[in-house]
Design a protein around this motif. Structure first.
Motif, PDB file in Angstrom:
ATOM      1  N   PRO A   8       8.132 -43.657   4.008  1.00  0.00           N
ATOM      2  CA  PRO A   8       7.253 -42.597   3.497  1.00  0.00           C
ATOM      3  C   PRO A   8       7.762 -41.945   2.221  1.00  0.00           C
ATOM      4  CG  PRO A   8       8.578 -41.755   5.278  1.00  0.00           C
ATOM      5  CD  PRO A   8       8.883 -43.226   5.196  1.00  0.00           C
ATOM      6  N   GLY A   9       9.038 -42.201   1.864  1.00  0.00           N
ATOM      7  CA  GLY A   9       9.605 -41.598   0.656  1.00  0.00           C
ATOM      8  C   GLY A   9       9.759 -40.092   0.793  1.00  0.00           C
ATOM      9  N   GLU A  10       9.647 -39.406  -0.327  1.00  0.00           N
ATOM     10  CA  GLU A  10       9.839 -37.951  -0.325  1.00  0.00           C
ATOM     11  C   GLU A  10       8.720 -37.213   0.390  1.00  0.00           C
ATOM     12  OE1 GLU A  10      10.423 -36.635  -4.299  1.00  0.00           O
ATOM     13  OE2 GLU A  10      12.291 -37.745  -4.585  1.00  0.00           O
ATOM     14  N   GLN A  11       7.632 -37.901   0.670  1.00  0.00           N
ATOM     15  CA  GLN A  11       6.503 -37.263   1.340  1.00  0.00           C
ATOM     16  C   GLN A  11       6.612 -37.312   2.868  1.00  0.00           C
ATOM     17  OE1 GLN A  11       4.166 -35.572  -0.395  1.00  0.00           O
ATOM     18  NE2 GLN A  11       5.504 -36.088  -2.127  1.00  0.00           N
ATOM     19  N   TRP A  12       7.800 -37.669   3.369  1.00  0.00           N
ATOM     20  CA  TRP A  12       7.916 -37.828   4.819  1.00  0.00           C
ATOM     21  C   TRP A  12       7.525 -36.582   5.608  1.00  0.00           C
ATOM     22  CZ3 TRP A  12      11.110 -35.152   8.122  1.00  0.00           C
ATOM     23  CH2 TRP A  12      12.120 -34.377   7.540  1.00  0.00           C
ATOM     24  N   PRO A  13       7.842 -35.344   5.162  1.00  0.00           N
ATOM     25  CA  PRO A  13       7.413 -34.190   5.964  1.00  0.00           C
ATOM     26  C   PRO A  13       5.889 -34.090   6.075  1.00  0.00           C
ATOM     27  CG  PRO A  13       9.124 -33.544   4.411  1.00  0.00           C
ATOM     28  CD  PRO A  13       8.653 -34.905   4.006  1.00  0.00           C
ATOM     29  N   ALA A  14       5.183 -34.389   4.985  1.00  0.00           N
ATOM     30  CA  ALA A  14       3.719 -34.321   5.009  1.00  0.00           C
ATOM     31  C   ALA A  14       3.145 -35.405   5.909  1.00  0.00           C
ATOM     32  CB  ALA A  14       3.164 -34.454   3.587  1.00  0.00           C
ATOM     33  N   PRO A  33      14.674 -38.997  10.133  1.00  0.00           N
ATOM     34  CA  PRO A  33      14.762 -38.152   8.938  1.00  0.00           C
ATOM     35  C   PRO A  33      15.815 -38.656   7.957  1.00  0.00           C
ATOM     36  CG  PRO A  33      15.874 -37.105  10.763  1.00  0.00           C
ATOM     37  CD  PRO A  33      15.208 -38.325  11.330  1.00  0.00           C
ATOM     38  N   PRO A  34      15.610 -38.400   6.663  1.00  0.00           N
ATOM     39  CA  PRO A  34      16.633 -38.776   5.676  1.00  0.00           C
ATOM     40  C   PRO A  34      17.873 -37.912   5.837  1.00  0.00           C
ATOM     41  CG  PRO A  34      14.895 -37.487   4.644  1.00  0.00           C
ATOM     42  CD  PRO A  34      14.434 -37.767   6.039  1.00  0.00           C
ATOM     43  N   GLU A  82      16.266 -28.058   5.998  1.00  0.00           N
ATOM     44  CA  GLU A  82      16.095 -27.344   7.259  1.00  0.00           C
ATOM     45  C   GLU A  82      14.714 -26.722   7.360  1.00  0.00           C
ATOM     46  OE1 GLU A  82      18.043 -23.608   9.748  1.00  0.00           O
ATOM     47  OE2 GLU A  82      19.300 -24.778   8.375  1.00  0.00           O
ATOM     48  N   ALA A  83      14.194 -26.208   6.239  1.00  0.00           N
ATOM     49  CA  ALA A  83      12.867 -25.580   6.273  1.00  0.00           C
ATOM     50  C   ALA A  83      11.798 -26.590   6.694  1.00  0.00           C
ATOM     51  CB  ALA A  83      12.532 -25.003   4.902  1.00  0.00           C
ATOM     52  N   ASP A  84      11.899 -27.826   6.194  1.00  0.00           N
ATOM     53  CA  ASP A  84      10.935 -28.860   6.588  1.00  0.00           C
ATOM     54  C   ASP A  84      11.065 -29.183   8.074  1.00  0.00           C
ATOM     55  OD1 ASP A  84       9.856 -29.195   4.026  1.00  0.00           O
ATOM     56  OD2 ASP A  84      11.385 -30.654   3.460  1.00  0.00           O
ATOM     57  N   MET A  85      12.299 -29.281   8.560  1.00  0.00           N
ATOM     58  CA  MET A  85      12.503 -29.603   9.961  1.00  0.00           C
ATOM     59  C   MET A  85      11.930 -28.529  10.873  1.00  0.00           C
ATOM     60  SD  MET A  85      16.287 -31.407   9.952  1.00  0.00           S
ATOM     61  CE  MET A  85      17.162 -30.175   8.960  1.00  0.00           C
TER      62      MET A  85
END
Length: 224
Positions: A105-111, A127-128, A133-136
């Motif tokens: 997913p690259g850098e867009q993995w949280p989305a 996760p990379p 932490e905010a995304d997690m």
């Protein structure tokens, strides 16, 4: 897979409510099923909806949980797993018609994970190493809001991709501490199964660390 479910992942967030319900089932049961051999690892005997669970050091455990949910039947997804292909998933019993995999997913993995949590009952994320932490925390909150299970797959400490800190907000953590193969005789035979020593750490009633021994058949271990 349903035609509408095959839309690009960026459109998952705007799927119609009727389709979301179709993907995720009735949602009336609080626990997602786990294999009987693994039920003892979970305080309630299953995966509680809305929870975040980490699995460290064993892709076999991850695949076993995916397989059980997809067969019961439930919709599952996996994000960020370039080394675990669909063939490995199928060999361990994952129902591919109810499984979506986003390997890179690259850098867009949280989305991507956030969108999948809107529609799928169980979402596995690899996760990379430098995940924020905010995304997690946001993803764990999304899992709670959507009554989905977020399963975080982590490599063992010291392995490539291992992070220096654990995923915040997890309700339960499973970490493989040791393993033993079974099936070989005196220089002959086949490896039939593997015995895993798993440390379980959680919150509230599961806050005290404990150890459990589980058995996995060879088909699952080949994916480790």
């Amino acid at each position: 897979m349903l035609p509408s479910a095959a839309r690009s992942l960026e459109n998952l967030g705007v799927l119609e409510p009727e389709l979301l319900e179709q993907l995720r089932g009735s949602g009336t049961y609080a626990l997602l099923p786990v294999p009987s051999s693994l039920a003892g690892l979970f305080p309630e005997g299953g995966l509680r909806r809305g929870s975040t669970i980490t699995v460290t050091g064993s892709s076999s455990l991850v695949l076993a949980l995916l397989a059980e949910v997809s067969r019961r039947p439930g919709w599952c997804a996996e994000v960020g797993s370039p080394l675990l292909g669909s063939a490995a998933a199928a060999e361990t019993g994952v129902a591919l018609e109810r499984f979506v995999r986003v390997a890179e997913p690259g850098e867009q993995w949280p989305a991507v994970v956030a969108s999948l949590l809107e529609a799928f009952e169980l979402v596995v994320v690899h996760p990379p190493p430098r995940a924020r932490e905010a995304d997690m925390r946001r993803l764990s909150a999304r899992a709670r809001e959507r009554s989905a299970v977020l399963l975080v797959a982590e490599p063992a400490a010291g392995k490539p991709g291992a992070r220096s800190s654990s995923w915040p907000g997890g309700q339960l953590g499973l970490c493989v501490q040791g393993q033993r193969w079974h099936g070989l005789g005196s220089g002959h035979g086949y490896l039939r199964s593997r015995e895993l020593d798993v440390e379980v750490v959680g919150r509230c009633a599961a806050a005290r660390p404990r150890r459990a021994t589980v058995w996995l058949p060879r088909a699952l271990d080949e994916a480790s």
